[in-house]
Design an enzyme around this catalytic site. Structure first.
Site, PDB file in Angstrom:
ATOM      1  N   ASN A 191      -2.464   2.997  -3.157  1.00  0.00           N
ATOM      2  CA  ASN A 191      -1.294   3.545  -3.824  1.00  0.00           C
ATOM      3  C   ASN A 191      -0.236   3.771  -2.750  1.00  0.00           C
ATOM      4  OD1 ASN A 191       0.647   5.002  -5.151  1.00  0.00           O
ATOM      5  ND2 ASN A 191      -0.641   6.808  -5.543  1.00  0.00           N
ATOM      6  N   TRP A 192       0.730   2.876  -2.708  1.00  0.00           N
ATOM      7  CA  TRP A 192       1.741   2.944  -1.628  1.00  0.00           C
ATOM      8  C   TRP A 192       2.722   4.096  -1.866  1.00  0.00           C
ATOM      9  CZ3 TRP A 192       3.467  -2.894  -0.715  1.00  0.00           C
ATOM     10  CH2 TRP A 192       2.338  -3.642  -0.342  1.00  0.00           C
ATOM     11  N   LYS A 193       2.697   4.683  -3.043  1.00  0.00           N
ATOM     12  CA  LYS A 193       3.649   5.742  -3.413  1.00  0.00           C
ATOM     13  C   LYS A 193       5.074   5.243  -3.155  1.00  0.00           C
ATOM     14  CE  LYS A 193       0.020   9.122  -2.795  1.00  0.00           C
ATOM     15  NZ  LYS A 193      -0.384  10.463  -2.450  1.00  0.00           N
ATOM     16  N   HIS A 237      -1.032  10.329 -12.207  1.00  0.00           N
ATOM     17  CA  HIS A 237      -1.228  10.760 -10.821  1.00  0.00           C
ATOM     18  C   HIS A 237      -0.762  12.212 -10.675  1.00  0.00           C
ATOM     19  CE1 HIS A 237      -0.768  11.125  -6.497  1.00  0.00           C
ATOM     20  NE2 HIS A 237      -1.628  10.133  -6.397  1.00  0.00           N
ATOM     21  N   GLU A 260       0.968  13.656  -8.580  1.00  0.00           N
ATOM     22  CA  GLU A 260       2.394  13.818  -8.248  1.00  0.00           C
ATOM     23  C   GLU A 260       3.258  13.649  -9.493  1.00  0.00           C
ATOM     24  OE1 GLU A 260       2.299  11.010  -5.008  1.00  0.00           O
ATOM     25  OE2 GLU A 260       0.983  12.401  -3.945  1.00  0.00           O
ATOM     26  N   GLU A 285      -9.034  12.762  -8.123  1.00  0.00           N
ATOM     27  CA  GLU A 285      -8.241  13.091  -6.940  1.00  0.00           C
ATOM     28  C   GLU A 285      -7.989  14.600  -6.910  1.00  0.00           C
ATOM     29  OE1 GLU A 285      -5.842   9.487  -5.434  1.00  0.00           O
ATOM     30  OE2 GLU A 285      -4.676  10.381  -7.023  1.00  0.00           O
ATOM     31  N   GLY A 336      -3.002  13.881   0.617  1.00  0.00           N
ATOM     32  CA  GLY A 336      -1.985  13.932   1.669  1.00  0.00           C
ATOM     33  C   GLY A 336      -2.126  15.116   2.599  1.00  0.00           C
ATOM     34  N   SER A 389      -7.101  11.784   0.875  1.00  0.00           N
ATOM     35  CA  SER A 389      -7.353  11.694   2.328  1.00  0.00           C
ATOM     36  C   SER A 389      -8.570  10.841   2.677  1.00  0.00           C
ATOM     37  CB  SER A 389      -7.469  13.098   2.934  1.00  0.00           C
ATOM     38  OG  SER A 389      -6.255  13.808   2.771  1.00  0.00           O
ATOM     39  N   GLY A 399      -4.022   6.649  -0.457  1.00  0.00           N
ATOM     40  CA  GLY A 399      -2.587   6.843  -0.278  1.00  0.00           C
ATOM     41  C   GLY A 399      -2.179   6.445   1.132  1.00  0.00           C
ATOM     42  N   GLY A 400      -1.999   7.436   1.997  1.00  0.00           N
ATOM     43  CA  GLY A 400      -1.479   7.204   3.349  1.00  0.00           C
ATOM     44  C   GLY A 400      -2.161   6.067   4.094  1.00  0.00           C
TER      45      GLY A 400
HETATM   46  P1  13P Z   1      -3.807  10.268   0.418  1.00  0.00           P
HETATM   47  O1  13P Z   1      -4.844   9.198   0.650  1.00  0.00           O
HETATM   48  O2  13P Z   1      -2.559  10.069   1.241  1.00  0.00           O
HETATM   49  O3  13P Z   1      -4.391  11.643   0.532  1.00  0.00           O
HETATM   50  O4  13P Z   1      -3.315  10.101  -1.098  1.00  0.00           O
HETATM   51  C1  13P Z   1      -4.259  10.022  -2.107  1.00  0.00           C
HETATM   52  C2  13P Z   1      -3.575   9.637  -3.348  1.00  0.00           C
HETATM   53  O5  13P Z   1      -2.833  10.407  -3.922  1.00  0.00           O
HETATM   54  C3  13P Z   1      -3.803   8.280  -3.869  1.00  0.00           C
HETATM   55  O6  13P Z   1      -3.304   8.142  -5.150  1.00  0.00           O
END
Ligand code: 13P
Length: 259
Positions: A11-13, A98, A100, A172, A178, A217, A238-239
């Site tokens: 997930n590149w956000k 998600h 967010e 999640e 994050g 994470s 994510g990251g």
């Molecule tokens: P991180 O891997 O950056 O913690 O993000 C997880 C995430 O929200 C994937 O959708």
């Protein structure tokens, strides 16, 4: 023995650029051999889907959207992206709910359920994201929250909506997203088993075939341990999905756990 194929999704956000995407995707393509047997998915921001589609064409990398409108029909919804547009741009998957989206953009369980249904109606596989906040975990409400979030979708869409790979679940925990703070392998497995149990109460076969990803994470150094959980079928990253080496190492972590 399980029939569920590992899925590792990036997930590149709201990250990327034409140049960065090109570099990232070419690196992933070059290293795909490390993760034979693992399904690999990338979810770029919507404006880059056309570019990334071309970059992954002919490969086994799959494409997904990060969000879609809760509308069956296109029309006057400024700023929204219709699921049919995602399909036309080559998406097979779309993230739904998600954390967010829930916390920053006010998506309620009802909105998430509506998006889930629209995604399926338009031929996309929804990746239903859910998870508890730190406050909810600390007050022993994790299972109640998971039951509510999953239940809202199952009630709206029906348990058959989860049959035969029609949907994926991503657990999640909000406190692990994050933050660099990962759920322990035991915490992840326990939540996944609980979610699978919730499905099993409705249909044991569907519960056994539904993939449940862990997100929050995930890094190369914890992926293997997390993916070892009997009910953990891959990750939503994510990251670390923005770093080619890290993403590939996580995919390889899944590959090494092939059950
Ligand atoms: P991180 O891997 O950056 O913690 O993000 C997880 C995430 O929200 C994937 O959708």
């Amino acid at each position: 023995m399980t029939q569920r194929q590992y899925l590792v999704a990036g997930n590149w956000k709201m990250n990327g650029s034409l140049e960065a995407n090109r570099t990232l995707v070419s690196g992933i393509l070059a290293g795909l051999g490390q993760c034979a047997g693992v399904e690999v998915l990338v979810c770029p921001p919507a404006p880059y889907l056309a570019q990334v589609r071309e970059l992954v064409e002919g490969s086994r990398i799959r494409l997904g959207g990060q969000n879609l409108a809760d509308q069956q029909k296109a029309g006057a919804f400024t700023g929204e992206v219709h699921g049919a547009m995602l399909r036309e741009l080559g998406c097979q998957y779309v993230l739904v709910g998600h954390s967010e989206r829930r916390s920053l953009y006010g998506e309620t369980d009802a909105v998430v359920a509506a998006k889930f249904k629209v995604a399926q109606a338009l031929g996309l596989v929804p990746v239903l994201c859910l998870g508890e906040t730190l406050d909810e975990r600390d007050s022993n409400r994790t299972e109640a929250v998971l039951a509510r979030q999953l239940g809202a979708v199952v009630e709206a869409a029906g348990i058959a909506a989860f049959a035969a790979g029609r949907a994926v679940i991503a657990y999640e925990p909000v406190w692990a997203i994050g933050t660099g703070r990962t759920a322990s392998a035991e915490q992840a497995q326990s939540a996944h088993a609980y979610l699978r149990g919730q499905l099993a109460e409705r249909d044991a076969t569907i519960a056994g075939s539904t993939r449940i990803l862990y997100g929050g994470s995930v890094k190369p150094d914890n992926a293997q341990e997390l993916f070892a959980g009997a009910d953990v079928d891959g990750g939503l990253i994510g990251g670390a999905s923005l770093k080619c080496g890290d993403f590939l190492a996580i995919c390889a972590g899944a590959q090494s756990q092939l059950k």
